[in-house]
Design an enzyme around this catalytic site. Structure first.
Site, PDB file in Angstrom:
ATOM      1  N   TRP A   1       8.581  34.072  -3.601  1.00  0.00           N
ATOM      2  CA  TRP A   1       9.430  32.447  -4.452  1.00  0.00           C
ATOM      3  C   TRP A   1      10.718  33.998  -4.704  1.00  0.00           C
ATOM      4  CZ3 TRP A   1       8.667  31.210  -9.608  1.00  0.00           C
ATOM      5  CH2 TRP A   1       9.666  30.317 -10.982  1.00  0.00           C
TER       6      TRP A   1
ATOM      7  N   TYR B   1      12.184  28.081  -0.993  1.00  0.00           N
ATOM      8  CA  TYR B   1      12.446  29.878  -1.390  1.00  0.00           C
ATOM      9  C   TYR B   1      13.842  30.127  -0.548  1.00  0.00           C
ATOM     10  CZ  TYR B   1       7.531  30.260  -2.861  1.00  0.00           C
ATOM     11  OH  TYR B   1       6.130  29.274  -3.823  1.00  0.00           O
TER      12      TYR B   1
ATOM     13  N   TYR C   1      -1.197  30.892  -7.907  1.00  0.00           N
ATOM     14  CA  TYR C   1       0.823  31.219  -8.277  1.00  0.00           C
ATOM     15  C   TYR C   1       1.027  31.503 -10.142  1.00  0.00           C
ATOM     16  CZ  TYR C   1       2.787  26.862  -9.174  1.00  0.00           C
ATOM     17  OH  TYR C   1       3.112  25.077 -10.445  1.00  0.00           O
TER      18      TYR C   1
END
Length: 277
Positions: free
Chosen positions: A20, A53, A191
């Site tokens: 990301w 992304y 994440y």
């Protein structure tokens, strides 16, 4: 590299690499590619990306990074909720495969829950799996109630993982989501495992870091890796950062460390809404 087993018995690394905010600055592109390649060489061969992304730019960067070493990588990508209808998820997957320069994904996730019925998404995932375009599928940002609903759907029990925000400062999933997944031997993929670098500069984590000759970030990552049932996917855009993340595997927190972390960052005593940012 320590490994964790998916629901079907396949082993994957407990420490992978996120992407990301990669591919957003052309001047960093070469170093980001080299960082991903170093991570793969160090055994952090699970690489996570998404069509969201950079609107596909991160997938293209990953494709360049894994060229010539695709068979060494457990490749993960994610589909937008608005693309997650039966036919839409198939088309989205094919676009992701083209950007990544590969013929298959090892794991394909629904990025978060949207308005498309889960039955339609699961049916699309299953068609992709049967065709060999994906090997496993899962979800992201699903709370316990969402997972229970998914589990009742035909084919829903084939969900391989749920990727959520989880770290030492965001322990909400421990109340009911992690136990629910553990009962089904389904690993959680965490994440932002070091809270995007927003950890306190002083205090417990740094004190423990001083004890182990490590940074507060490495301590936070080591804590997560010792939890069990968790895959961590920190992003690292530099070679030094990749090596720092990998070093967390060597840190063994003792009972005193773990008790100090619990005192400073208490586990949840009630249900909390799942966080995404």
């Amino acid at each position: 590299m320590k490994e964790i087993v998916l629901t079907d018995g396949e082993a994957v690394p407990v420490l992978g690499q996120g992407t990301w905010q990669m591919a957003e600055d052309a001047s960093r592109r070469r170093e980001e590619i080299e960082a991903l390649r170093l991570g793969i060489d160090l055994g952090m061969s699970l690489v996570d990306t998404a069509e969201m992304y950079g609107e596909g730019a991160a997938e293209q960067l990953v494709g360049e990074a894994i060229a010539g070493r695709r068979d060494r990588v457990f490749l993960v990508s994610k589909v937008y909720p608005h693309n997650a209808s039966h036919d839409g998820v198939i088309r989205a997957c094919e676009r992701s495969l083209k950007r990544l320069g590969t013929d298959r994904l090892d794991l394909y996730l629904l990025h978060w829950r949207g308005g498309v019925p889960l039955e339609d998404t699961v049916a699309g995932f299953e068609e992709l799996r049967r065709s060999g375009k994906i090997r496993h599928w899962g979800v992201s940002n699903f709370d316990t109630g969402d997972m229970e609903e998914l589990d009742r759907i035909e084919g829903g029990a084939r969900c391989a993982t749920n990727q959520v925000l989880y770290n030492v400062t965001r322990r909400g999933p421990e109340f009911d989501l992690l136990p629910w997944m553990a009962d089904r031997r389904m690993p959680l993929m965490a994440y932002s495992p070091i809270e995007q670098g927003r950890l306190p500069r002083s205090g417990t984590l740094q004190a423990i870091g001083d004890k182990h000759g490590a940074s507060r970030f490495q301590v936070a990552l080591a804590w997560l890796l010792q939890r069990g049932g968790v895959i961590a996917i920190p992003k690292a855009g530099t070679l030094a950062h990749v090596r720092d993340n990998h070093r967390a595997l060597e840190i063994k927190l003792d009972l005193e460390d773990l008790q100090a972390i619990d005192a400073s960052f208490p586990p949840p005593d009630r249900k909390r809404p799942l966080e995404m940012i």
